[in-house]
Write a protein that holds these residues in place. Structure first.
Motif, PDB file in Angstrom:
ATOM      1  N   THR A 467       0.733  -1.454   0.124  1.00  0.00           N
ATOM      2  CA  THR A 467      -0.014   0.051   0.111  1.00  0.00           C
ATOM      3  C   THR A 467       0.727   0.752   0.015  1.00  0.00           C
ATOM      4  O   THR A 467       0.476   2.537  -0.986  1.00  0.00           O
ATOM      5  CB  THR A 467      -0.873   0.022   1.266  1.00  0.00           C
ATOM      6  OG1 THR A 467      -1.707  -0.735   1.393  1.00  0.00           O
ATOM      7  CG2 THR A 467      -2.344   1.191   1.243  1.00  0.00           C
ATOM      8  N   LYS A 470       2.606   1.802  -3.877  1.00  0.00           N
ATOM      9  CA  LYS A 470       1.619   1.808  -4.861  1.00  0.00           C
ATOM     10  C   LYS A 470       0.996   3.322  -4.781  1.00  0.00           C
ATOM     11  O   LYS A 470       0.911   3.527  -5.618  1.00  0.00           O
ATOM     12  CB  LYS A 470       0.212   0.764  -4.722  1.00  0.00           C
ATOM     13  CG  LYS A 470      -0.493   1.657  -3.560  1.00  0.00           C
ATOM     14  CD  LYS A 470      -1.501  -0.118  -3.851  1.00  0.00           C
ATOM     15  CE  LYS A 470      -3.219   0.318  -3.320  1.00  0.00           C
ATOM     16  NZ  LYS A 470      -4.046  -0.530  -2.832  1.00  0.00           N
ATOM     17  N   ARG A 471       1.482   3.938  -3.688  1.00  0.00           N
ATOM     18  CA  ARG A 471       1.443   4.896  -3.112  1.00  0.00           C
ATOM     19  C   ARG A 471       1.858   5.998  -4.648  1.00  0.00           C
ATOM     20  O   ARG A 471       1.633   7.122  -5.057  1.00  0.00           O
ATOM     21  CB  ARG A 471       1.574   5.667  -1.954  1.00  0.00           C
ATOM     22  CG  ARG A 471       0.220   6.094  -1.026  1.00  0.00           C
ATOM     23  CD  ARG A 471       0.822   5.814   0.270  1.00  0.00           C
ATOM     24  NE  ARG A 471      -0.694   5.394   0.821  1.00  0.00           N
ATOM     25  CZ  ARG A 471      -0.703   5.668   2.035  1.00  0.00           C
ATOM     26  NH1 ARG A 471       0.674   6.548   2.642  1.00  0.00           N
ATOM     27  NH2 ARG A 471      -1.234   4.909   3.370  1.00  0.00           N
ATOM     28  N   LYS A 474       0.466   6.323  -8.296  1.00  0.00           N
ATOM     29  CA  LYS A 474      -1.164   7.009  -8.409  1.00  0.00           C
ATOM     30  C   LYS A 474      -1.058   8.278  -9.396  1.00  0.00           C
ATOM     31  O   LYS A 474      -1.825   8.504  -9.585  1.00  0.00           O
ATOM     32  CB  LYS A 474      -1.984   6.890  -7.045  1.00  0.00           C
ATOM     33  CG  LYS A 474      -3.927   7.224  -6.591  1.00  0.00           C
ATOM     34  CD  LYS A 474      -3.741   7.184  -5.447  1.00  0.00           C
ATOM     35  CE  LYS A 474      -5.328   7.790  -5.293  1.00  0.00           C
ATOM     36  NZ  LYS A 474      -6.074   7.832  -4.362  1.00  0.00           N
ATOM     37  N   LEU A 479      -2.543   2.281 -11.393  1.00  0.00           N
ATOM     38  CA  LEU A 479      -3.234   1.331 -10.709  1.00  0.00           C
ATOM     39  C   LEU A 479      -2.770  -0.566 -10.594  1.00  0.00           C
ATOM     40  O   LEU A 479      -2.331  -1.320 -11.397  1.00  0.00           O
ATOM     41  CB  LEU A 479      -5.087   1.151 -11.304  1.00  0.00           C
ATOM     42  CG  LEU A 479      -5.051   2.264 -11.250  1.00  0.00           C
ATOM     43  CD1 LEU A 479      -7.057   1.650 -11.882  1.00  0.00           C
ATOM     44  CD2 LEU A 479      -5.654   2.819 -10.308  1.00  0.00           C
ATOM     45  N   LYS A 505      -5.070   4.066 -16.015  1.00  0.00           N
ATOM     46  CA  LYS A 505      -6.594   4.588 -15.146  1.00  0.00           C
ATOM     47  C   LYS A 505      -7.879   4.401 -17.066  1.00  0.00           C
ATOM     48  O   LYS A 505      -6.896   4.772 -17.740  1.00  0.00           O
ATOM     49  CB  LYS A 505      -6.324   5.525 -13.964  1.00  0.00           C
ATOM     50  CG  LYS A 505      -6.207   5.207 -13.399  1.00  0.00           C
ATOM     51  CD  LYS A 505      -6.256   7.009 -12.253  1.00  0.00           C
ATOM     52  CE  LYS A 505      -5.713   6.825 -11.009  1.00  0.00           C
ATOM     53  NZ  LYS A 505      -6.127   8.223  -9.371  1.00  0.00           N
TER      54      LYS A 505
END
Length: 609
Positions: A467, A470-471, A474, A479, A505
């Motif tokens: 988590t 993966k920021r 973004k 994704l 996205k």
């Protein structure tokens, strides 16, 4: 509780073991009675027993606990409050566990008497080995032993790993002569704080004394394989040291250098030529037996997460037996293997009833299926999913002698050092009995999905680390649609591998990947993992750089198809967060479009209170 006997007397040692296992129930009752009598007035037990040491009341009133339940008491002692909070005997140090709590290692209380208990445990191993292997008193053991970082808590107590504690203790350093435990490594090399210098020097001593070596090993299989890698990298330099009788200049630790120089003593061209011939051959298959020809077995723990190293050990061993002699933890030393020459897959441990008071949480139904569900078929959408599923399986608490053959249990211990009905987190299966003492096969650690050395990464740890990483993607419009992991031990040291499926996205196109950004993702994952992982990476060099393998769109659909073909339910299928099937790994690897490694060593410092 600690019967005295001559460690050199095999017959006396075996008789003692027979008495302990035959009278397992009586010994366990005596252990619990002694623990309660000694500690009933501690703050912890008083809150439940109100000054009574009745064993029945203990079982009715004292709760089964996890580390988070007892952590406040241990932290109070670490910060200077008296030992009487949990133990009538003075707490002399805190042992840091490889498990973690809030990213920090767990701390377990220890006493001076506990060191005597460990010494008893180590001594009692040899009578069993001598029953199966002749002539072990006619040579030495090349056991590669190492220490790890330690700190001083605000109370002045040391906090350090259990093996570091033992090797630095007077029990180890002033051990009486035992002809079965003569090591090639001088204590100064074992106690060298620089693991690279320690490893090199212990190998050098083992090579110089090769004709006397009858057994080789380390505590864990991973550590022994790192020694083989060190030999691969440095055999020419080691041979040069032997040929000249001079230790390499980069060995700068004075105590270590002086002790090794005494063993090296003089030039030995013949030995250097012989080792060069073996190490310079095209294949290293069977190199252990070739370099140390008198070796009778390799002593390493190859159960639990260490089982992944068995094929590599067998390649190097030249057919030597792989022997797992003992089962121990930071909380307590537990059991021994009465059939040390059995195959690794058949290893079972008999818990010694005088080491602690043992109870067991019974896990219902076929636990191999349960463990597979827990480790490989849960998602993190419900953060407490694993605990909820697990708690449903707990049915009853039973004593050591009341466990049933073929059943699965989680180990619960009450120790002489201040742990009461503590869940260790190990899942065991009953495989048989030695006299009246049950034998257990270690199945796995509860909730652990990734482990290479002493690290234990659970599913929550992995999710939180991913988590964080993966920021970084973004803002770029990327994704992360799915991920899984596995431990790659094809090289030494092993490393974590994450498979990521990415898309842009709004469509399923695979984005163009920037190497620098993906490498940074690898580093963020590592920085987000716990203290023990980061220490293994930075300080111990026992884990290699983390790798992310990006796979093309549809890869995780193919993985689902494979799992369903193997019997998984379509309706209940959840992407496994850890892959152990070689076929499944091959499916993922066949669809890899980019591989990236962490370029930075993760941040690490000694933990703070």
């Amino acid at each position: 509780m600690l019967p005295r006997y001559d460690p050199n007397d095999n017959e006396a040692g075996m008789k003692l073991l027979e008495d302990l296992t035959t009278n397992a129930h009586q010994v366990q009752q005596q252990v619990l009675e002694k623990i309660l009598t000694q500690n009933v007035h501690t703050e912890y037990l008083s809150s439940f027993l109100n000054g009574h040491s009745n064993k029945k009341l203990f079982k009715e009133k004292v709760p089964v606990v996890n580390y988070e339940d007892i952590k406040p008491y241990i932290e109070r002692i670490a910060n200077g409050e008296p030992s009487e909070i949990i133990s009538a005997q003075p707490i002399t140090e805190l042992l840091t566990s490889s498990g973690t709590s809030g990213g920090q290692p767990k701390m377990m209380p220890s006493t001076a008497e506990d060191l005597d208990r460990k010494t008893f445990f180590y001594n009692i191993l040899m009578p069993v080995m001598n029953k199966y292997v002749d002539g072990l008193d006619q040579g030495k053991a090349m056991h590669l032993l190492f220490i790890k970082p330690e700190i001083i808590t605000p109370s002045g107590l040391m906090a350090r790993p259990v093996l570091t504690s033992y090797y630095k203790s007077n029990n180890f350093r002033n051990r009486p002569f035992n002809r079965f435990n003569v090591y090639t490594s001088p204590d100064e090399a074992i106690l060298c704080p620089d693991n690279k210098q320690s490893m090199y020097c212990q190998l050098l001593c083992g090579l110089v004394q090769r004709d006397e070596v009858l057994r080789v090993g380390a505590v864990f299989a991973s550590a022994f394989l790192r020694a083989i890698k060190c030999l691969e990298d440095y055999w020419r330099e080691l041979c040069s040291n032997i040929r000249t009788g001079h230790v390499s200049d980069w060995i700068t630790n004075p105590s270590c250098r002086n002790a090794v120089s005494l063993i090296l003593s003089k030039p030995n061209s013949d030995l250097a030529d012989l080792i060069e011939q073996e190490c310079g051959s095209k294949s290293w298959e069977g190199i252990i037996k070739r370099v140390w020809p008198r070796t009778k077995y390799i002593e390493v723990i190859v159960t639990g997460s260490m089982a992944q190293y068995i094929p590599t050990l067998e390649f190097y061993s030249g057919g030597l037996p792989l022997v797992s002699t003992m089962y121990a933890s930071s909380e307590c030393y537990l059991g021994i293997n009465f059939k040390p020459l059995s195959k690794p897959s058949d290893v079972s441990y008999t818990l010694l009833p005088n080491m602690a008071y043992f109870e067991f949480l019974h896990v219902e139904k076929n636990h191999e299926q349960v463990s597979e569900e827990i480790q490989c078929n849960t998602t993190i959408s419900d953060k407490n999913c694993t605990q909820k599923e697990y708690k449903k399986e707990i049915m009853e608490l039973v004593d050591l002698v009341d466990v049933k053959l073929g059943h699965y249990y989680e180990l619960v211990i009450t120790t002489f050092t201040g742990l009461y009905r503590y869940r260790v987190g190990d899942i065991l299966m009953v495989t048989g009995f030695h006299n009246n003492a049950p034998q257990f096969r270690f199945v796995h650690r509860r909730n652990v999905v990734l482990s290479i050395d002493t690290d234990k990464t659970n599913e929550d740890d992995l999710f939180n680390a991913v988590t964080q990483a993966k920021r970084l993607l973004k803002p770029l419009g990327f994704l992360l649609t799915e991920y899984t992991s596995y431990v790659d031990t094809s090289s030494i040291p092993g490393h974590y591998v994450l498979f990521w499926e990415l898309k842009m996205k709004g469509n399923n196109d695979l984005p163009e990947l920037d190497h620098a950004i993906m490498e940074q993702c690898c580093s963020i994952v590592e920085d987000s993992l716990d203290y023990v992982y980061r220490r293994c990476r930075k300080k111990d060099n026992s884990i290699g750089p983390l790798e992310i393998r990006v796979v093309k769109h549809g890869t995780f659909d193919a993985l689902m198809d494979f799992c369903v073909s193997q019997g998984s339910s379509v309706n209940q299928y959840k992407t496994p967060r850890c892959i152990k099937s070689e076929e499944a790994i091959n499916i993922l690897d066949a669809r890899v479009v980019g591989r990236f490694f962490s370029k930075n060593v993760p941040f690490w410092e000694s933990f703070r209170m």
